[in-house]
Design an enzyme around this catalytic site. Structure first.
Site, mmCIF file in Angstrom:
data_model
loop_
_atom_site.group_PDB
_atom_site.id
_atom_site.type_symbol
_atom_site.label_atom_id
_atom_site.label_comp_id
_atom_site.label_asym_id
_atom_site.label_seq_id
_atom_site.Cartn_x
_atom_site.Cartn_y
_atom_site.Cartn_z
ATOM 1 N N TYR A 10 -16.781 17.263 -14.712
ATOM 2 C CA TYR A 10 -16.148 17.229 -15.815
ATOM 3 C C TYR A 10 -17.192 17.055 -16.846
ATOM 4 C CZ TYR A 10 -11.527 18.435 -14.126
ATOM 5 O OH TYR A 10 -10.396 19.070 -13.502
ATOM 6 N N GLU A 11 -17.316 17.785 -17.819
ATOM 7 C CA GLU A 11 -18.420 17.282 -18.818
ATOM 8 C C GLU A 11 -18.124 17.306 -20.357
ATOM 9 O OE1 GLU A 11 -21.961 20.268 -18.328
ATOM 10 O OE2 GLU A 11 -21.946 19.213 -16.377
#
Ligand code: NAG
Ligand code: NAG
Ligand code: NAG
Length: 297
Positions: free
Chosen positions: A148-149
């Protein structure tokens, strides 16, 4: 004589145990593949026998094709040339190969993806578990990578949901392996995840190329910082092919500098096979030569 030998053997086993769980394991390669839309396959990627080689399929996404979140239900969005049959075939040809699915990534089409706090975290975990279990079966997966960014200001449920998901997948023997991929500006939620659930996280694929260091000494300083935030023995140096951060053979100078400063380089992460096909996998070849060369205690 026989008794002495048994004692020596026990001493060796005890010594090996004391040196930590990674003492006698093979070194690892982490190779992201399938994110850019190019019709890549596993076959041309060089794989050394004595390295634990992990292909990280990019990405499994909790979203429908219009990027709308599906409350934990992940679908495969890596390039369709990476078929279940081709995963099975590369694992058969190279018993040292494992396949992981990376969760999320930066975007789907032109839509930026991010963590959202699910209304019902237990339901989210259950949906994620069920969808990843069927994906693992279909694609012969051994593990997941958390990538997840983007995060909302309040990301409290991230560590809980990811940690419980990995714990459950491992407990039910769906996966044997889990990695996380923090980067420069997303390190905080990953530190929280690692602090609470580090026992079930095997490696940290920190995206050093986002730390914007271009020299070996800068790389060493970045590694020293990340080593205080995660576990230095689980932390892997990384390289972005045709990308950001340190480029060219300076990366290998950085690896040598890490070892000269007392770090064990236990593996290397490369992003990505898609880009490496244009240079005949130079960095994969040289990284594996480096890992084969550098001795582990
Ligand atoms: C996520 O949570 C951590 C810990 O509560 C917090 O420090 C951070 O600012 C939050 N947001 C992001 C984007 O990391
Ligand atoms: C799974 O969890 C149960 C309950 O906590 C525990 O008894 C069991 O040993 C675990 N199994 C594995 C493979 O971790
Ligand atoms: C392997 O080790 C030899 C001897 O130390 C060294 O000369 C060579 O450059 C090393 N190769 C790599 C790829 O690091």
């Amino acid at each position: 004589m026989r008794l002495v030998r048994v004692h020596l053997f026990l001493l060796y086993v005890a010594g090996a145990a004391l040196l930590g769980h990674q003492c006698c394991e093979a070194k690892v390669m982490m190779e992201y593949i399938g994110a850019t839309g190019q019709p890549v396959t596993f076959n041309p990627v060089p794989i050394e026998d004595n390295i634990d080689f992990h292909f990280i399929l990019s990405f499994a996404i909790d979203a429908d094709p219009s990027a709308k979140p599906q409350n934990g239900k992940s679908s495969p969005y890596w390039i369709e040339t990476l078929t279940p049959e081709s995963v099975a075939a590369i694992k058969k040809r190279h018993p040292n190969v494992k396949a992981l699915a990376s969760l999320s990534g930066w975007s789907l089409g032109d839509k930026v993806l991010g963590w959202y706090n699910p209304k019902n975290p237990k339901l989210w975990i259950n949906n994620a578990f069920t969808s990843l279990k069927s994906l693992a079966k279909e694609y012969h997966l051994d593990g997941i990578d958390i990538d997840y960014e983007n995060f909302p200001r309040n990301n409290a449920s991230f560590a809980y949901c990811m940690g419980e998901l990995i714990t459950l997948l491992k407990n039910q023997s769906v996966i044997s392996m889990a990695t996380i991929a923090p980067f420069h500006t997303t390190v905080l939620p990953y530190i929280e995840l690692f602090n609470k659930y580090g026992d079930v996280i095997d490696y940290v694929n920190h995206q050093f190329y986002t730390d914007k260091v271009r020299s070996p000494t800068g790389y060493l300083a970045a590694f020293q910082l990340r080593a205080t935030q995660f576990d230095k023995d689980k932390l892997l140096p990384s390289y972005e092919v045709n990308g950001r951060g340190i480029q060219g053979d300076a990366f290998f100078d950085a690896l040598n500098l890490l070892e000269a400063n007392g770090f064990d380089v236990n593996g290397v992460m490369i992003f990505s096979a898609d880009a490496s096909s244009s240079n005949n996998y130079y960095y994969e070849r040289k990284s594996q030569a480096f890992l084969t060369n550098s001795t582990r205690v």
